[in-house]
Scaffold this motif. Structure first.
Motif, short mmCIF file in Angstrom:
data_model
loop_
_atom_site.label_atom_id
_atom_site.label_comp_id
_atom_site.label_asym_id
_atom_site.label_seq_id
_atom_site.Cartn_x
_atom_site.Cartn_y
_atom_site.Cartn_z
N GLY A 299 0.80 -1.23 0.00
CA GLY A 299 0.00 0.00 0.00
C GLY A 299 0.82 1.26 0.00
O GLY A 299 0.36 2.29 0.48
N VAL B 109 3.04 4.47 -4.36
CA VAL B 109 3.02 5.78 -5.02
C VAL B 109 4.14 6.69 -4.51
O VAL B 109 4.51 7.65 -5.18
CB VAL B 109 1.63 6.43 -4.84
CG1 VAL B 109 1.58 7.82 -5.44
CG2 VAL B 109 0.58 5.58 -5.53
N PHE C 173 -2.42 9.98 1.25
CA PHE C 173 -2.67 8.58 1.63
C PHE C 173 -1.37 7.78 1.60
O PHE C 173 -1.03 7.08 2.56
CB PHE C 173 -3.69 7.96 0.67
CG PHE C 173 -3.95 6.51 0.93
CD1 PHE C 173 -4.96 6.11 1.80
CD2 PHE C 173 -3.19 5.53 0.31
CE1 PHE C 173 -5.20 4.77 2.05
CE2 PHE C 173 -3.41 4.18 0.56
CZ PHE C 173 -4.42 3.81 1.43
N PHE C 174 -0.63 7.90 0.49
CA PHE C 174 0.55 7.06 0.36
C PHE C 174 1.71 7.56 1.22
O PHE C 174 2.56 6.77 1.65
CB PHE C 174 0.94 6.91 -1.11
CG PHE C 174 0.05 5.95 -1.84
CD1 PHE C 174 0.30 4.59 -1.77
CD2 PHE C 174 -1.06 6.38 -2.54
CE1 PHE C 174 -0.53 3.69 -2.40
CE2 PHE C 174 -1.89 5.48 -3.17
CZ PHE C 174 -1.62 4.13 -3.11
N ALA D 226 -4.98 14.04 -2.30
CA ALA D 226 -5.55 12.91 -1.55
C ALA D 226 -4.69 11.68 -1.73
O ALA D 226 -4.33 11.00 -0.76
CB ALA D 226 -6.98 12.64 -2.02
N VAL D 227 -4.34 11.37 -2.98
CA VAL D 227 -3.52 10.20 -3.26
C VAL D 227 -2.18 10.33 -2.56
O VAL D 227 -1.72 9.41 -1.87
CB VAL D 227 -3.33 10.03 -4.79
CG1 VAL D 227 -2.31 8.95 -5.09
CG2 VAL D 227 -4.65 9.72 -5.46
#
Lengths: 658, 126
Positions: A331, A334, A349-350, A345-346
């Motif tokens: 997970g 990225v 998250f990463f 957001a991406v």
């Protein structure tokens, strides 16, 4: 002279492989090849080579084959590294032309990750995992040999690129559009894609093999929570391999289609999406960095327990954290391309998931320290690597956390800070772990110890060389030097740090020379291991003589405790008190030429496809189909080792009663 | 362990195993006269692949519907491969194959789902 000869010469030996240094290497390789052939013929060793090594399915011999390949590739990758550092030592140097610099950093990265790290890890898996779990071989011995030969021929295909046709030059990540046919004609990138697809298939098969081996082949009584930590790390690594390699194979195959068959998956024109390659590559690439470190966490867990004379601290937590790392590893990919700009957001998250992975890793670090706490520590070479690993890996991890902060990453991305970070974890974690495991298990593999004094020399040179090389690179990164620069002008304030860094690299080169000397010296004059348990070990492989007989265990042991062999020793038990009536016939896998021929066929296919010479590719493809058909219908794949033969072997080893 | 196991029939081996709770994992090692199931599976997998290829290449559906349908086709394909070619119903003793299957679902859906999420930023551009 036939008219196709100039075409052949131009295709196979373009000007990029006619540099003086490469011609010198050509000459050396030809001489070495002739020398090996003459030596094998004179000593009549061809039959020995074929029967004992090329067709073997014995996991212990395959381990040695992997180890040889890994050490040779460590040398190749190391020489590449020294060339890079020689080029960068001073401003405006012209040690190499820019095109060759690109090729060298590409092959350095690819070889160190795929053809040094992976086979070295598989060497350790093959050498000890079946012994640790009380099994006679891996679950699928022939598949194991196929894995090795696919890897080996993939490695050969990759390595011949620099003398025939030209090396790949788009970096070890091979991003489009650098690999696009429009920008990068020539066979170099085809070599990269085909070699990695072939070797990657072998790796996937190894993953399947060891997942099944650790799940299904354990001795009676060895429940999951009684497995040694190294077996746990093998299982988790295999699971990572199983799910990480398919995205890579897909990405590489699609890139290859773009180059050979005119598709447009990752091209800039016709709706191709280059960033999708980056996504797929790192979908593999992030689990891959954990594939390269988790086995070594296992090695360190064994080494620290053995040389602290204590049970591993917090075993259940160690298991939980290794499994947590496995899930988290899927997970975080990225963070390798935050700057693609997939949106806040991406990236948030990463970034968070990347920081999260530091928690289980930190738990493991604490547990290793607590294992040493209050223990009677023996500073053997293997243990020295373990103790050096902890601070080095902590620094690597901490700089990793800095890189996980997205705004900071926009600054540090692709700078020497990043280069220093991943060498920090890959050398401090992976290489130190591999060498620790090498020194620890060498007696089990070869029946003699590696000389400790020479080993400690190599260790200190590696450790000092490592810090001298990579600490300046952090500073260079902060000063704005970016990776893959072929040269830089005077006046940026980079040259002094670069000189220091190059100096460190040559210290590590010296360390490698000492390591090789240590290995050769120990093979000739090393202290024989007559007990089979030179380190007073804790796990089942030390209950066997060194080197281990073909069938491993004459009688499969019953396991009651976590450190099974240690517990047996505490109770005054041994596996060396076999009664003759306990020995039965043993079913063993039979040697087979199919894995070698399959690998060779893949090599022919790969070579043909690299140059788009389809008749050659078709010959290779037919070879693959024939190998698979023969293998599929070959029911005569095992034989029975007679009880008498085993009794005789055990009696010679002094392990039989009466 | 070390004895040759040739004398044991499949049914006897099944009786010796410790875990009989999972009935559908009863071993079926019997030989088929003709591999009907496998041929159907092979044809079926080709049909599913070409169906997805046709839908993508010919732009006959809006994006969301296309995505849903090709993901469904992919799930069918995975089920077919597991059921027909990967012997998921066969095994002895503990059903170890179930655990990696959970992993497959978790990771495959995570990978595909998150990849769609990550790469969607492009859709506004191209």
């Amino acid at each position: 002279m036939p008219s196709f000869v100039p075409y052949l010469v131009h295709t196979l030996f373009p000007p990029t492989v006619r540099l003086p240094d490469i011609l010198l290497i050509d000459f050396g390789l030809i001489c070495a090849g002739i020398g090996v052939i003459v030596l094998l013929t004179k000593t009549r060793r061809w039959g020995w080579l074929w029967n004992d090594w090329l067709t073997t399915v014995d996991h212990k011999k395959i381990a040695i084959l992997y180890l040889i390949a890994a050490l040779v590739m460590l040398m190749r990758g190391g020489i590449d590294a020294l060339m890079l550092r020689a080029q960068l030592a001073l401003p405006t140097t012209h040690f190499m032309p820019a095109s060759q610099y690109d090729e060298v950093f590409t092959t350095h990265g690819t070889i160190m990750v795929f053809f040094m790290g992976m086979p070295f890890i598989f060497a350790l898996f093959n050498a000890v995992v079946p012994l640790m779990i009380g099994a006679r071989d891996v679950a699928f011995p022939r598949l194991n040999a196929m894995s090795y030969w696919l890897f080996a021929f993939g490695a050969i295909l990759f390595n011949i690129s620099f003398v025939i046709g030209g090396s790949p030059n788009a970096g070890w990540t091979a991003y489009p559009p650098y690999t696009g046919l429009a920008f990068n004609p020539g066979p170099g990138e085809n070599y990269y894609f085909l070699a990695l697809i072939i070797a990657g298939m072998g790796t996937t098969m190894t993953g399947i093999n060891f997942l099944v081996t650790t799940l299904k082949m354990r001795a009676p009584g060895m429940s999951l929570m009684k497995m040694p930590m190294f077996v746990w790390s093998t299982m988790v690594t295999s699971a990572l391999i199983l799910f990480a390699f398919p995205p890579l194979t897909v990405a590489l195959a699609m890139s290859l289609f773009d180059r050979l068959f005119g598709s447009h998956f990752f091209t800039l024109a016709r709706g191709g999406m280059p960033m999708m390659y980056v996504n797929l590559f790192w979908l593999f690439g992030h689990p891959e960095v954990y594939i390269l470190i988790i086995p070594l966490f296992g090695v360190f867990s064994e080494v620290v327990a053995t040389f602290s004379k204590k049970m591993l601290f917090g075993y259940p937590v160690m298991v939980a954290s290794i499994v947590a790392i496995m899930f988290l590893a899927y997970g975080t990919w990225v963070h390798h391309f935050f700057t693609m700009g997939a949106g806040p957001a991406v990236n948030a998250f990463f970034g968070l998931s990347t920081m999260l992975i530091a928690i289980p890793t930190g738990v493991k670090i604490f547990n290793w320290i607590f294992t040493m706490w209050g223990g009677r520590i023996q500073t053997t070479t293997a243990m020295l690597y373990q103790m050096a690993f902890i601070p080095v890996f902590m620094v690597g991890g901490a700089t990793g956390i800095l890189l996980a902060v997205v705004p900071a990453d926009y600054q540090l991305h692709n700078s020497y800070f990043l280069v220093a970070h991943f060498h920090n974890v890959l050398i401090g974690g992976t290489l130190f772990g591999l060498l620790s495991g090498l020194y620890y298990w060498w007696p089990k593999m070869f029946g003699m110890k590696l000389n400790e004094t020479q080993g400690k020399w190599a260790f200190w040179l590696f450790l000092i060389g490592f810090w001298v090389t990579f600490l300046p690179q952090y500073l260079l990164g902060l000063k704005g030097m970016t990776r893959r620069m072929y040269t830089y002008p005077l006046g940026f304030g980079w040259h002094d740090l670069n000189v220091i860094s190059t100096f460190g690299a040559f210290i590590m080169g010296a360390a490698f020379v000492v390591l090789v000397y240590n290995i050769v010296w120990s093979l000739l004059y090393g202290e024989r291991d007559l007990t089979g348990d030179p380190w007073d070990g804790r796990t089942l492989e030390w209950s066997l003589p060194s080197p281990v007989p073909e069938y491993n265990f004459p009688r499969i042991p019953v396991v009651h405790d976590r450190d099974a062999w240690w517990a047996m020793k505490q109770k005054g038990q041994s596996l060396a008190d076999l009664r003759p009536e306990d020995v039965h016939d043993v079913e063993m896998p039979k040697n087979s030429p199919i894995p070698f021929l399959l690998g060779a066929s893949f090599f022919v296919l790969g070579f043909g496809m690299t140059f788009a010479w389809w008749p050659i590719a078709i010959i290779g493809f037919v070879g693959i189909i024939l190998c698979l058909l023969f293998s599929g219908f070959d029911y005569n794949d095992h034989h029975h080792l007679k009880a008498d033969a085993i009794r005789q072997t055990e009696a010679t080893l002094g392990r039989l009663q009466g | 362990m070390s004895e040759s196991e040739q004398s044991i029939t499949v049914d006897e081996a099944y009786e010796q195993d410790n875990d009989k709770s999972i009935k559908f994992l009863r071993p079926r090692f019997h030989a088929e006269a003709f591999p009907t199931v496998q041929i159907f599976g092979y044809v079926g997998s080709l049909v599913l692949t070409f169906a997805a290829y046709f839908l993508v290449m010919n732009h006959v559906l809006p994006v969301l519907a296309l995505l849903i349908i090709i993901l469904t086709l992919a799930a069918l394909q995975a089920a077919l491969q597991l059921g027909v070619f990967m012997h998921v119903q066969e095994g002895r003793g503990m059903a170890w194959q179930i655990i990696p299957l959970y992993l497959v679902f978790l990771i495959a859906f995570g990978m595909v789902g998150m990849s769609i999420w990550i790469m969607l930023f492009k859709s506004g551009v191209s």
